[in-house]
Every structure is written in C-alpha cells, then in structure tokens.
Write an enzyme that holds these catalytic residues in place. Sequence first.
Site, PDB file in Angstrom:
ATOM      1  N   LYS A 297       0.838  -1.195   0.000  1.00  0.00           N
ATOM      2  CA  LYS A 297       0.000   0.000   0.000  1.00  0.00           C
ATOM      3  C   LYS A 297       0.876   1.248   0.000  1.00  0.00           C
ATOM      4  O   LYS A 297       1.865   1.322   0.720  1.00  0.00           O
ATOM      5  CB  LYS A 297      -0.905   0.021   1.246  1.00  0.00           C
ATOM      6  CG  LYS A 297      -2.214  -0.688   1.086  1.00  0.00           C
ATOM      7  CD  LYS A 297      -3.107  -0.443   2.290  1.00  0.00           C
ATOM      8  CE  LYS A 297      -4.474  -1.051   2.092  1.00  0.00           C
ATOM      9  NZ  LYS A 297      -5.361  -0.804   3.251  1.00  0.00           N
ATOM     10  N   GLU A 388     -20.115  -7.763   8.485  1.00  0.00           N
ATOM     11  CA  GLU A 388     -21.183  -7.074   9.223  1.00  0.00           C
ATOM     12  C   GLU A 388     -22.191  -8.041   9.822  1.00  0.00           C
ATOM     13  O   GLU A 388     -22.679  -7.838  10.945  1.00  0.00           O
ATOM     14  CB  GLU A 388     -21.897  -6.088   8.295  1.00  0.00           C
ATOM     15  CG  GLU A 388     -21.044  -4.928   7.828  1.00  0.00           C
ATOM     16  CD  GLU A 388     -20.229  -5.216   6.581  1.00  0.00           C
ATOM     17  OE1 GLU A 388     -19.531  -4.312   6.091  1.00  0.00           O
ATOM     18  OE2 GLU A 388     -20.280  -6.374   6.085  1.00  0.00           O
ATOM     19  N   ARG A 416     -26.187  -4.483   5.268  1.00  0.00           N
ATOM     20  CA  ARG A 416     -25.694  -5.826   4.957  1.00  0.00           C
ATOM     21  C   ARG A 416     -25.991  -6.811   6.085  1.00  0.00           C
ATOM     22  O   ARG A 416     -25.810  -8.016   5.912  1.00  0.00           O
ATOM     23  CB  ARG A 416     -24.192  -5.775   4.692  1.00  0.00           C
ATOM     24  CG  ARG A 416     -23.765  -4.699   3.698  1.00  0.00           C
ATOM     25  CD  ARG A 416     -22.306  -4.781   3.353  1.00  0.00           C
ATOM     26  NE  ARG A 416     -22.074  -5.745   2.296  1.00  0.00           N
ATOM     27  CZ  ARG A 416     -20.874  -6.090   1.847  1.00  0.00           C
ATOM     28  NH1 ARG A 416     -19.792  -5.569   2.386  1.00  0.00           N
ATOM     29  NH2 ARG A 416     -20.740  -6.963   0.886  1.00  0.00           N
TER      30      ARG A 416
END
Length: 653
Positions: A297, A388, A416
């Site tokens: 990253k 979730e 979700r």
Amino acid sequence: MSDSRASSLQESLQEPILGPLLESINSPDDVRQLDTDQLKLLADELRAFLIQTISQTGGHLASGLGTVELTIALHYVFDTPQDKLVWDVGHQSYPHKILTGRREQMSSLRQQGGLAGFPKRSESPYDTFGVGHSSTSISAALGMAIAAQKNEGEESKKVVAVIGDGAMTAGMAFEALNHAGSLDANILVILNDNEMSISPNVGGLSNYLARILSGKLYLTAREGSKKVLSQIPNMWEFAKRIEEHAKGMVIPGTLFEELGFNYIGPVDGHDMDTLVKTLQNLHSLKGPQFLHVVTKKGKGFAPAEQNPCAFHGVGSYDPDTGESLSKGSTSAKKAGPTYTQVFGEWLCDMAAEDKKLMGITPAMREGSGMVEFSEKFPDQYFDVGIAEQHAVTLAAGMACDGLHPVVAIYSTFLQRAYDQLIHDVAIQNLPVMFAIDRAGLVGADGPTHAGSFDLSYLRCVPNLVVMAPADEDECRKMLNTGYQHKGPSAVRYPRGFGPGVTPVEKGDARFDTLPLGKATVLLSGQRVAILAFGSMVAPAITAGEALGATVVNMRFIKPLDENLILEMAEQHELIVTVEENAVAGGAGSGINECLAARGVNVAVHNMGLPDRFVDHGEHASLLSQCGLDAKGIKAAVTALLDQNGTQTYCSQS
C-alpha cells in the site's frame, strides 16, 4: 500549515505531471502496443500522475498506488473490455480509471458532476460492475463467467476479479469461492494481498514457482498424471495428497485448492515481468484459477508507505511531503468534536465505568472513532473484519450471556446485516446498541456510502428504539439512553460536525439520559409546525425563525412522541416533517401513520431525500439540491401556505 502557504501550494499544483508514455495512453489498446520495458516506465509515470492528481482532489490514495503494476499488466494481457475486469470495493481502481480514457477527467474526481470515486457502469464500458461495498467482486465475476458460457459467441471471454485481502474477510467472498470451485466457469480471482509480509514468501524462488505452476509444462504433466493415475485404485488420491503437501510447503494455497481453484503464487505485485508472464500463462487456462499477488500500500510515495492507513482516504496534500493542505479549512476550524469523536469519547468513558461493555466494529476502527478505545480497552474491543453479519450476531451472543455490546457501524454497512438485526437481535429483544455513523448523505463517496435508508428500514422493526440527535450533546445523551435501555436500540448520526454544542465532559452529567420517546418544542409559532429529526433540526430552526413557525426536535423516530404530534396537529394548519433520510417509509411516514390512525385531518408535507440515488458532491450543495437546507425548507413551506386548499393530505418532496 498556514492558510497562505496552503493556498500558494494549491495554486502551484494545477498541472499534474504527465509523462510522454502516459500521455499517449487513451485506452488499454494503447497499453497493449508497448513492450514490457515500456510497461515499467508507464508504471512510474502513472504513479507520479496519481500522487499529484489526488493531492489536489483528495480521494483514496494508498490502495491505488499499490495496484499500479497489476492494473497495467491486467490491461496488457487481457482484452478489456471484452474480457471482464471486476474490481472489489473500488479504492484500488484509480489507475484503472486513468488507463481507460478518463485521465483528463481525474481533476473532477469525487466532485459534483465529475468522476465517481468507485467503478460505475454508467461512467465507462471498462467499469463492468458498480461497487462501493466490499467483497462483491467474486460473486459478480462468477455471474459474468457463467453468462459468457451461456451467451453464444462469448465462450472465449475471460473474467477477472481483483479482491483485496481485507475484503477476503467477508463471508460473501468465501460463499462465491465455494460456488465457483464447483463449476467449470473460466474465472480468475486475484487476491491483492497488501498486508502480509512480502518476505520470505515473495522473491526469486516464489516468483519462479508461480511461473512454473502456471506454465503449460507443469499443467500438462499434472493433467496427464490425473488421467493415468485415476485408473489405478488409490494411486490418484495418494498422488493428489503428495502434490498438496509439496505445494503447502512453499505456498499458502491449500485452502483455495480445497475450494476447487488452481492456486498460483504468491507473486510480487510490483514485478512487471513476473506479473505479465504469470497472467499470460493463466489467460489460456480453463476453469477456476486463483492468483495470489503481494503488493505494498502506498507504493512509491514515502508518506503513504509509512502510514497507509492515514493515506487510505485523504483530502488535498503536498505531493512532496504528504502534509495535509486541509488543515485551514472551515470545517476543521469548527468548534467542538465531530459526532464520531463524541461517540469515541463516550465509548471510552462508559468502558471505564462498565467492564461488560464490548465495542464491536466490522473493520472500521478509524472511521468509527474507536482508535483510543481499542488502545485503552483492548480486552473489550473486537474488530471482526469486513463481516457485518457476524458483527451483529456476535453482539447478540454476547448480550445473551450478560455482556453489554455496542456495534459501531456505518448506516450503509448496517444494510448488509439487516437479517441479523431482525432475526438475532430484535426478535429476541436483546440489549444490543447500534451506533450508526454516516447517516444521511456523505458527500464525495456518493450513493454507495450514503446512509439514506436506515430510518425506513429500522422504523418497521419491533422492539427497536431509534434516535437521531440534533447536536453533539444530545448525541451523547442518546448513547447513554440506548446503552441503559433493556432492549435493542440505535443512535444514528451524520458524518462530520454538528451545530457546535459541546457535550458535558465531567461528573455524573456525562451519563445523563433522555426520557424515552419524548420530543421537545424549540420554537413556538403559528400556522405551521415543523417536526424535524436529527441533522435537520438546525436548518429547521433557521427556517422556522424566518417563517414564524413552531419547530419541534422530535429526537425519537421510534417510539414517536404521539401526544405532542397530536397537540401540534390540533394547534396548526400544516405539519411539515423534515429528515435526512428517504421520504418513503421514513420518520415522516411514522407521523402520517400516527395521525391517520387517530382520524386527524390536517395537512402534512413530508420532506426528505428524493426517490432516487443522490450522486456524489459537496454535502451542503447536495442538501441544497434536495431542498433540505434552511432556504429549501422555508421555500417549501411558503409555497404550501400560498397554495389554495392547503388541506391536501400527506404530500411529499
């Protein structure tokens, strides 16, 4: 940084660096004309352009910097857009946008009328699937791979899903892998692994193994052995185990092999030669393939490499130092904490008082304001990853056995876990509190991240208390109220700052609560009563003062203060409800139902978000477009009062 220095820097950054190779790239067809040495130069130019462009527009930086080489290699090897490339989440897709004809539009990224911050089907034929929420790529790509098999003339099309390692924590990704492995669909799943150690697995030996394992010689020998050994009892199973054991000694791919994929990797995601050769080998293979790519990253930008979390989503910054240019902004100067900070401070205070408090987040520690809590109370903190559904049922299980769970979650992500909220929490009437951040419009992130529907989908659930604070102090009191409630509760609050009402920070008053289901009258007026919810209270007050109207802070969406609603209906000729939520089924609908059930005949006008997905843009501007600022509320009420026969019941806007 001073405002003057920030201004001078911004003025000097108007022309992003555009190298000669990148300038010649108007589509992936142009990329495919280059040789591999030129691809490496293109990667350097693309990375420099991305760093400078995002320094001006803001956006998601670190993930995209890590996928530069991978993006180039994919468009080089695969015949996009005929071959389908499906990105997960979208944070990693900025290089893809630049290479697919949108380079000149990057200065409009995430701005009203400009490029979306995520792949969007209506924006480009190269954006094969619209995303925003995590872990959808494998399911979508598998659907496309099946379609290619079924559609005449498309059998040769290739489908590639690129999923980040964070997104692999979601159950949906594994559901899709499990299904794909049982089919013969031609799908390539690429795991963009940017968190695991790049050594010792990635290097010369690992790259060599990846090329060997994806090459024709190995695969031909493997398939030939299958045919021969499968005719000999017990020998094929023995050989298969030997192969898996040998692979498992050098690569972590056993799980994916068991799911039915041919696992290749890990490979260095910044080694262009290896990427191109491996993808070329995989391009010709049939059936489910899995390529494990390790990237870094923030690659190529030292500040982002050193702190990729801080550069995940950024505002404008100095491209030389990474220093933010947003420090002098109006919003940053605003007094008091953000709603997210109010929650984070409350969580720490309450955890210090109650060791049974358990804070749960689905991979949103920073965004939900839980960093300090996670550091001070590590034994009470649970980050479950991008899962979730699991987060909500985990909380339900905790609540069953006497713990006090608090689920910190964005409104858009709670969607979700709706089944779990109903089935596992509400039906059992368990004391789980939901701290719902990013309620209402969220500005630059657009419709995939807007919390436009939570009041509608929460209001209909039995046993659930639903609250929306008008200011920061009220937010804290509602958190106290929900936490002490004996059943499920939800406090929904917007992104950013409120009106600037600093919560009480010392003494027992820190834990004050509100009377359940009670609203409060803020202004007393005539003819019109504006019943406002949460973030709409402040503009309603401004509009009410100009109109001479009554303004009520409703506070509770469920239970409603029915007595006060009936009183307002009796004393006024027009009731106007205002909420930063979809009108359909929202808080205003609850007031309509209350009045209708009692046969009260009064004109009602519901104001809220329109029946369409509101695109990305500056938050205040979007609210104005929706008529949800003070000016819009005043104009709507004035128009209604000017009309003949204001008794038209339950109009909406």
